[in-house]
Design a protein around this motif. Structure first.
Motif, PDB file in Angstrom:
ATOM      1  N   ILE A 267       0.836  -1.202   0.000  1.00  0.00           N
ATOM      2  CA  ILE A 267       0.000   0.000   0.000  1.00  0.00           C
ATOM      3  C   ILE A 267       0.869   1.250   0.000  1.00  0.00           C
ATOM      4  O   ILE A 267       0.625   2.206  -0.735  1.00  0.00           O
ATOM      5  N   TYR A 268       1.909   1.226   0.825  1.00  0.00           N
ATOM      6  CA  TYR A 268       2.853   2.348   0.921  1.00  0.00           C
ATOM      7  C   TYR A 268       3.552   2.586  -0.421  1.00  0.00           C
ATOM      8  O   TYR A 268       3.613   3.719  -0.922  1.00  0.00           O
ATOM      9  N   ALA A 269       4.050   1.510  -1.024  1.00  0.00           N
ATOM     10  CA  ALA A 269       4.769   1.632  -2.292  1.00  0.00           C
ATOM     11  C   ALA A 269       3.838   2.107  -3.407  1.00  0.00           C
ATOM     12  O   ALA A 269       4.195   3.004  -4.189  1.00  0.00           O
ATOM     13  N   PHE A 270       2.646   1.514  -3.489  1.00  0.00           N
ATOM     14  CA  PHE A 270       1.684   1.898  -4.527  1.00  0.00           C
ATOM     15  C   PHE A 270       1.300   3.370  -4.402  1.00  0.00           C
ATOM     16  O   PHE A 270       1.306   4.117  -5.388  1.00  0.00           O
ATOM     17  N   SER A 271       0.987   3.800  -3.189  1.00  0.00           N
ATOM     18  CA  SER A 271       0.566   5.185  -2.958  1.00  0.00           C
ATOM     19  C   SER A 271       1.689   6.152  -3.310  1.00  0.00           C
ATOM     20  O   SER A 271       1.455   7.201  -3.928  1.00  0.00           O
ATOM     21  N   GLN A 272       2.905   5.803  -2.920  1.00  0.00           N
ATOM     22  CA  GLN A 272       4.051   6.669  -3.191  1.00  0.00           C
ATOM     23  C   GLN A 272       4.292   6.798  -4.695  1.00  0.00           C
ATOM     24  O   GLN A 272       4.539   7.894  -5.206  1.00  0.00           O
ATOM     25  N   LEU A 273       4.196   5.679  -5.414  1.00  0.00           N
ATOM     26  CA  LEU A 273       4.411   5.710  -6.863  1.00  0.00           C
ATOM     27  C   LEU A 273       3.327   6.509  -7.583  1.00  0.00           C
ATOM     28  O   LEU A 273       3.608   7.223  -8.553  1.00  0.00           O
ATOM     29  N   GLN A 274       2.074   6.395  -7.091  1.00  0.00           N
ATOM     30  CA  GLN A 274       0.991   7.155  -7.708  1.00  0.00           C
ATOM     31  C   GLN A 274       1.213   8.653  -7.533  1.00  0.00           C
ATOM     32  O   GLN A 274       0.955   9.448  -8.439  1.00  0.00           O
ATOM     33  N   MET A 275       1.715   9.041  -6.356  1.00  0.00           N
ATOM     34  CA  MET A 275       2.013  10.459  -6.109  1.00  0.00           C
ATOM     35  C   MET A 275       3.128  10.944  -7.040  1.00  0.00           C
ATOM     36  O   MET A 275       3.065  12.045  -7.588  1.00  0.00           O
ATOM     37  N   LYS A 276       4.155  10.107  -7.233  1.00  0.00           N
ATOM     38  CA  LYS A 276       5.268  10.473  -8.109  1.00  0.00           C
ATOM     39  C   LYS A 276       4.811  10.544  -9.568  1.00  0.00           C
ATOM     40  O   LYS A 276       5.224  11.433 -10.323  1.00  0.00           O
TER      41      LYS A 276
END
Length: 298
Positions: free
Chosen positions: A57-66
């Protein structure tokens, strides 16, 4: 007159520098928050699958923000969740860590967790429940609304206001989309029943996480961490006695998980205090040692 343009230009440059410094400091704080939350997540005993999902969840959310910053197509970040598991399996702890992680990457503005249960949401007359739910959602904006024993909202007859609480929560999820995360938590089978009471409810919670009971060995590790954090230590005989209690409770299906271990350790610390206080000469070793005599089941 000629000095004023120079002065204002200097003022603008100074203000711009202040904003840049402020932004850099904010980024440093966010990075530290992420690192702290990841350390807390990794330090949790057991819960391997849970930790894996939270990191996803952390990785997915971070990548979506980037991706959003780069002008790339992004998937909507819908993070409303169901936590299923027995008491003392780390559900609330994981919710707090998740709040920190998502605050650190900018998905949540505040990252705090507002913990509520049925009594905090369900009112006593028509309209009272909706007001209570909206007030708690308001408190949770920018963070997480954690509803413990959420299945209890589906109990009761037609005159019960639990259904109104559910309907209001669903509406708030739509009205305040992306402004807060709703986590409904409770026993596994009760939560399954709860989700089946409303055909459209399950699809609103794309993330469902099962929290398994801890093994005996994991519970003993948790006990050792608890005493270490309080600057105590367990003797080998104390560990053996604690192990016997854990095995007995596991066999009788009365396992209370980490909550039960915490209660035993806190009681042991009180018993140790009484025992040590009666000694004539109290050493540092006396102050930190918990022996088998201090470990009680009742």
């Amino acid at each position: 007159m000629g000095i004023w343009p120079v002065f204002f230009e200097g003022y603008r440059i100074e203000k711009k520098a202040e904003k840049e410094i402020s932004k850099e400091l904010e980024q440093v704080d966010e990075k530290k928050l992420q690192e702290e939350a990841l350390r807390e997540l990794n330090s949790l005993i057991g819960l391997h699958k849970v930790k894996e999902i939270i990191y996803e969840i952390y990785a997915f959310s971070q990548l979506q923000m980037k991706r959003k910053k780069e002008g790339l197509a992004t998937d909507p970040i819908v993070l409303h969740m169901i936590f299923k598991g027995n008491p003392g399996t780390g559900k609330t702890t994981v919710a707090r860590i998740l709040g920190k992680l998502l605050k650190g990457i900018g998905v949540l503005e505040k990252g705090h967790v507002v913990e509520v249960e049925r009594a905090d949401l369900v009112g006593e007359y028509i309209g009272h429940t909706a007001h209570r739910v909206r007030e708690n959602v308001k408190k949770a904006l920018g963070g997480i609304l954690f509803v413990d024993e959420a299945y209890s909202l589906a109990r009761g007859g037609e005159k019960d206001f639990g259904k109104e609480a559910i309907d209001t929560l669903v509406k708030e999820m739509e009205d305040n989309r992306n402004k807060f995360i709703l986590i409904l938590a409770g026993y596994k089978y009760e939560m399954e029943y709860f989700l089946n009471t409303n055909p459209g409810l399950r699809s609103r919670f794309p993330i469902q996480i099962d929290f398994p009971d801890y093994t005996i060995e994991e519970l003993l590790q948790i006990a050792e961490v608890m005493v270490k954090n309080r600057q105590y230590k367990l003797t080998e005989s104390a560990k053996r006695k604690l192990m016997k209690i854990l095995i007995k409770n596991d066999a009788s299906r009365e396992m209370g998980n980490a909550r039960m271990v915490r209660n035993i350790i806190e009681k042991a610390i009180r018993k140790q205090a009484v025992r040590v206080l009666n000694k004539v000469n109290i050493t540092k070793e006396d102050l930190i040692t918990i022996d088998s005599i201090d470990i009680r089941e009742d």
